[in-house]
Design a protein around this motif. Structure first.
Motif, PDB file in Angstrom:
ATOM      1  N   MET A 190       0.842  -1.191   0.000  1.00 21.13           N
ATOM      2  CA  MET A 190       0.000   0.000   0.000  1.00 21.13           C
ATOM      3  C   MET A 190       0.879   1.243   0.000  1.00 21.13           C
ATOM      4  SD  MET A 190      -3.015   1.125   2.671  1.00 21.13           S
ATOM      5  CE  MET A 190      -4.064  -0.215   2.091  1.00 21.13           C
ATOM      6  N   GLY A 191       0.465   2.262  -0.752  1.00 21.22           N
ATOM      7  CA  GLY A 191       1.232   3.490  -0.836  1.00 21.22           C
ATOM      8  C   GLY A 191       1.039   4.371   0.388  1.00 21.22           C
ATOM      9  N   LYS A 192       1.571   5.567   0.308  1.00 23.06           N
ATOM     10  CA  LYS A 192       1.508   6.529   1.404  1.00 23.06           C
ATOM     11  C   LYS A 192       0.423   7.566   1.150  1.00 23.06           C
ATOM     12  CE  LYS A 192       6.500   6.141   2.198  1.00 23.06           C
ATOM     13  NZ  LYS A 192       7.793   6.872   2.215  1.00 23.06           N
ATOM     14  N   VAL A 193       0.069   8.284   2.215  1.00 19.64           N
ATOM     15  CA  VAL A 193      -0.788   9.456   2.106  1.00 19.64           C
ATOM     16  C   VAL A 193       0.121  10.674   2.191  1.00 19.64           C
ATOM     17  CG1 VAL A 193      -2.694  10.775   3.087  1.00 19.64           C
ATOM     18  CG2 VAL A 193      -2.748   8.268   3.132  1.00 19.64           C
ATOM     19  N   ILE A 194       0.151  11.451   1.118  1.00 17.82           N
ATOM     20  CA  ILE A 194       1.097  12.554   0.973  1.00 17.82           C
ATOM     21  C   ILE A 194       0.335  13.833   0.667  1.00 17.82           C
ATOM     22  CG2 ILE A 194       2.988  13.462  -0.454  1.00 17.82           C
ATOM     23  CD1 ILE A 194       3.819  10.563  -0.978  1.00 17.82           C
ATOM     24  N   SER A 195       0.817  14.937   1.201  1.00 18.75           N
ATOM     25  CA  SER A 195       0.307  16.235   0.782  1.00 18.75           C
ATOM     26  C   SER A 195       1.473  17.134   0.434  1.00 18.75           C
ATOM     27  CB  SER A 195      -0.536  16.890   1.878  1.00 18.75           C
ATOM     28  OG  SER A 195      -1.115  18.098   1.393  1.00 18.75           O
ATOM     29  N   ALA A 196       1.238  18.073  -0.469  1.00 13.45           N
ATOM     30  CA  ALA A 196       2.253  19.053  -0.842  1.00 13.45           C
ATOM     31  C   ALA A 196       1.606  20.423  -0.906  1.00 13.45           C
ATOM     32  CB  ALA A 196       2.886  18.700  -2.182  1.00 13.45           C
ATOM     33  N   MET A 197       2.322  21.423  -0.415  1.00 12.16           N
ATOM     34  CA  MET A 197       1.819  22.795  -0.432  1.00 12.16           C
ATOM     35  C   MET A 197       2.950  23.746  -0.802  1.00 12.16           C
ATOM     36  SD  MET A 197      -1.418  22.624   0.578  1.00 12.16           S
ATOM     37  CE  MET A 197      -1.932  24.192   1.274  1.00 12.16           C
ATOM     38  N   SER A 198       2.652  24.734  -1.629  1.00 11.94           N
ATOM     39  CA  SER A 198       3.558  25.865  -1.794  1.00 11.94           C
ATOM     40  C   SER A 198       3.325  26.808  -0.623  1.00 11.94           C
ATOM     41  CB  SER A 198       3.297  26.580  -3.115  1.00 11.94           C
ATOM     42  OG  SER A 198       3.728  25.805  -4.208  1.00 11.94           O
ATOM     43  N   ILE A 199       4.411  27.261   0.003  1.00 10.61           N
ATOM     44  CA  ILE A 199       4.276  27.976   1.268  1.00 10.61           C
ATOM     45  C   ILE A 199       5.335  29.073   1.352  1.00 10.61           C
ATOM     46  CG2 ILE A 199       5.798  26.323   2.467  1.00 10.61           C
ATOM     47  CD1 ILE A 199       3.913  26.587   4.912  1.00 10.61           C
ATOM     48  N   SER A 200       4.972  30.192   1.966  1.00  5.39           N
ATOM     49  CA  SER A 200       5.940  31.260   2.196  1.00  5.39           C
ATOM     50  C   SER A 200       6.837  30.905   3.368  1.00  5.39           C
ATOM     51  CB  SER A 200       5.205  32.579   2.476  1.00  5.39           C
ATOM     52  OG  SER A 200       4.542  32.514   3.735  1.00  5.39           O
ATOM     53  N   VAL A 201       7.909  31.651   3.538  1.00  6.03           N
ATOM     54  CA  VAL A 201       8.829  31.391   4.647  1.00  6.03           C
ATOM     55  C   VAL A 201       8.119  31.564   5.985  1.00  6.03           C
ATOM     56  CG1 VAL A 201      10.939  32.181   5.778  1.00  6.03           C
ATOM     57  CG2 VAL A 201      10.871  31.945   3.289  1.00  6.03           C
ATOM     58  N   ASP A 202       7.144  32.480   6.070  1.00 11.77           N
ATOM     59  CA  ASP A 202       6.425  32.676   7.322  1.00 11.77           C
ATOM     60  C   ASP A 202       5.142  31.850   7.410  1.00 11.77           C
ATOM     61  OD1 ASP A 202       5.466  34.328   5.306  1.00 11.77           O
ATOM     62  OD2 ASP A 202       5.037  36.027   6.615  1.00 11.77           O
ATOM     63  N   GLY A 203       4.999  30.845   6.557  1.00 11.63           N
ATOM     64  CA  GLY A 203       3.980  29.832   6.763  1.00 11.63           C
ATOM     65  C   GLY A 203       2.638  30.051   6.113  1.00 11.63           C
ATOM     66  N   ALA A 251      -6.220   3.720  -5.176  1.00 12.13           N
ATOM     67  CA  ALA A 251      -4.813   3.920  -5.524  1.00 12.13           C
ATOM     68  C   ALA A 251      -4.030   2.623  -5.594  1.00 12.13           C
ATOM     69  CB  ALA A 251      -4.157   4.862  -4.520  1.00 12.13           C
ATOM     70  N   GLY A 252      -4.492   1.576  -4.918  1.00 16.64           N
ATOM     71  CA  GLY A 252      -3.756   0.324  -4.920  1.00 16.64           C
ATOM     72  C   GLY A 252      -2.399   0.482  -4.258  1.00 16.64           C
ATOM     73  N   ASP A 253      -1.330   0.147  -4.976  1.00 15.71           N
ATOM     74  CA  ASP A 253       0.020   0.246  -4.431  1.00 15.71           C
ATOM     75  C   ASP A 253       0.613   1.647  -4.556  1.00 15.71           C
ATOM     76  OD1 ASP A 253       0.024  -2.429  -3.741  1.00 15.71           O
ATOM     77  OD2 ASP A 253       0.903  -3.068  -5.652  1.00 15.71           O
ATOM     78  N   LYS A 254      -0.091   2.549  -5.203  1.00 12.33           N
ATOM     79  CA  LYS A 254       0.424   3.908  -5.372  1.00 12.33           C
ATOM     80  C   LYS A 254      -0.002   4.799  -4.198  1.00 12.33           C
ATOM     81  CE  LYS A 254       1.201   4.279 -10.330  1.00 12.33           C
ATOM     82  NZ  LYS A 254       1.005   5.150 -11.516  1.00 12.33           N
ATOM     83  N   ASN A 255       0.489   6.033  -4.205  1.00 12.06           N
ATOM     84  CA  ASN A 255       0.206   6.972  -3.122  1.00 12.06           C
ATOM     85  C   ASN A 255      -1.144   7.651  -3.304  1.00 12.06           C
ATOM     86  OD1 ASN A 255       2.811   6.518  -2.035  1.00 12.06           O
ATOM     87  ND2 ASN A 255       3.686   8.070  -3.391  1.00 12.06           N
ATOM     88  N   VAL A 256      -1.685   8.114  -2.192  1.00 11.58           N
ATOM     89  CA  VAL A 256      -2.833   9.015  -2.192  1.00 11.58           C
ATOM     90  C   VAL A 256      -2.293  10.415  -1.946  1.00 11.58           C
ATOM     91  CG1 VAL A 256      -4.933   9.708  -0.995  1.00 11.58           C
ATOM     92  CG2 VAL A 256      -4.462   7.286  -1.395  1.00 11.58           C
ATOM     93  N   PHE A 257      -2.691  11.353  -2.787  1.00  9.65           N
ATOM     94  CA  PHE A 257      -2.186  12.717  -2.713  1.00  9.65           C
ATOM     95  C   PHE A 257      -3.310  13.633  -2.249  1.00  9.65           C
ATOM     96  CE2 PHE A 257      -0.454  16.724  -4.150  1.00  9.65           C
ATOM     97  CZ  PHE A 257       0.914  16.558  -4.037  1.00  9.65           C
ATOM     98  N   VAL A 258      -3.136  14.240  -1.075  1.00  8.14           N
ATOM     99  CA  VAL A 258      -4.096  15.226  -0.560  1.00  8.14           C
ATOM    100  C   VAL A 258      -3.692  16.570  -1.148  1.00  8.14           C
ATOM    101  CG1 VAL A 258      -5.114  16.293   1.475  1.00  8.14           C
ATOM    102  CG2 VAL A 258      -4.416  13.876   1.544  1.00  8.14           C
ATOM    103  N   SER A 259      -4.521  17.067  -2.067  1.00  2.00           N
ATOM    104  CA  SER A 259      -4.102  18.178  -2.913  1.00  2.00           C
ATOM    105  C   SER A 259      -4.516  19.544  -2.389  1.00  2.00           C
ATOM    106  CB  SER A 259      -4.658  17.965  -4.327  1.00  2.00           C
ATOM    107  OG  SER A 259      -4.075  18.838  -5.249  1.00  2.00           O
ATOM    108  N   GLY A 260      -5.212  19.623  -1.284  1.00  6.28           N
ATOM    109  CA  GLY A 260      -5.592  20.927  -0.741  1.00  6.28           C
ATOM    110  C   GLY A 260      -7.030  21.277  -1.026  1.00  6.28           C
ATOM    111  N   GLY A 261      -7.449  22.460  -0.606  1.00  6.63           N
ATOM    112  CA  GLY A 261      -6.671  23.542  -0.049  1.00  6.63           C
ATOM    113  C   GLY A 261      -6.223  23.350   1.403  1.00  6.63           C
ATOM    114  N   ALA A 262      -5.958  24.520   2.042  1.00  9.51           N
ATOM    115  CA  ALA A 262      -5.337  24.509   3.357  1.00  9.51           C
ATOM    116  C   ALA A 262      -6.176  23.771   4.390  1.00  9.51           C
ATOM    117  CB  ALA A 262      -5.076  25.943   3.816  1.00  9.51           C
ATOM    118  N   SER A 263      -7.473  23.962   4.379  1.00 17.66           N
ATOM    119  CA  SER A 263      -8.333  23.386   5.419  1.00 17.66           C
ATOM    120  C   SER A 263      -8.248  21.869   5.447  1.00 17.66           C
ATOM    121  CB  SER A 263      -9.788  23.822   5.208  1.00 17.66           C
ATOM    122  OG  SER A 263     -10.634  23.201   6.151  1.00 17.66           O
ATOM    123  N   ILE A 264      -8.274  21.242   4.275  1.00 22.21           N
ATOM    124  CA  ILE A 264      -8.269  19.779   4.250  1.00 22.21           C
ATOM    125  C   ILE A 264      -6.901  19.237   4.659  1.00 22.21           C
ATOM    126  CG2 ILE A 264      -7.625  19.443   1.820  1.00 22.21           C
ATOM    127  CD1 ILE A 264      -9.823  17.288   1.747  1.00 22.21           C
TER     128      ILE A 264
END
Length: 204
Positions: free
Chosen positions: A1-14, A129-142
């Protein structure tokens, strides 16, 4: 089973977005501008050309490793029209929402609307997703919900060199418990630093 991953573009101050609607587009361009010219990103937007850089390679890696997406309802509502008939996901997408609707099928993607909450949406996404990852794509709240509930295995932060001073801050409303992170990759690139972290979920 894959991973649950999220990615965000973020400023230095968060900050990951603008709270002021009039600032939405300037902040969006400043935070996400690093990705718009990349070959891997442009290909998924049905566009030609683009730069083949280390950032493009990382974006391509994320796309290739993902078997399903979880997407916030506001992000879906905003993106549905500009994404058109061939959305960039090219995989099943699950949308947690309090507003039920029938699944929406597009080329390469079916959007399924889940009214039982984020954990139910992730369960369906893992199955798809099977053996691949699940990608939590946003927005910020989720993404905040997932961090608060300890549902993420990895968090990829694409940090742009700017201090915004105000806006939607990723680190608000993530709970008060300590969450131990393990740095797994740091990649400096043109206009962005890619910071990859793994979560220590052994105490979940």
């Amino acid at each position: 089973m894959g991973k649950v991953i999220s990615a965000m573009s973020i400023s230095v101050d968060g900050y990951v977005g603008a709270a002021d609607p009039e600032q939405w587009w300037p902040v969006h361009e400043r935070l996400h501008g690093w990705v718009f010219g990349l070959a891997a990103w442009r290909s998924r937007q049905n566009m030609e050309g683009g730069a083949h850089t280390v950032s493009s390679d990382l974006v391509a890696e994320e796309f290739a490793g993902t078997g399903a997406y979880v997407l916030g309802r506001n992000m879906f509502d905003y993106g549905q029209e500009p994404w058109g008939e061939k959305p960039p996901f090219q995989a099943p997408v699950f949308v947690p929402t309090h507003r039920p609707r029938e699944p929406l099928t597009r080329i390469g993607t079916t959007f399924t609307f889940v009214t039982e909450g984020i954990e139910a949406a992730l369960k369906l996404a893992r199955e798809a997703a099977g053996d691949k990852n699940v990608f939590v794509s946003g927005g910020a709240s989720i993404v905040q919900q997932c961090i608060r509930a300890g549902l993420l295995d990895e968090l990829h932060l694409h940090q742009t060199p700017v201090l915004l001073g105000a806006g939607i801050r990723l680190w608000d409303d993530i709970g008060t418990d300590w969450k131990d992170l393990q740095p797994t990759r740091v990649t400096a690139a043109d206009g962005v630093t890619h910071l990859y972290y793994g979560f220590d979920n052994t105490q979940k």
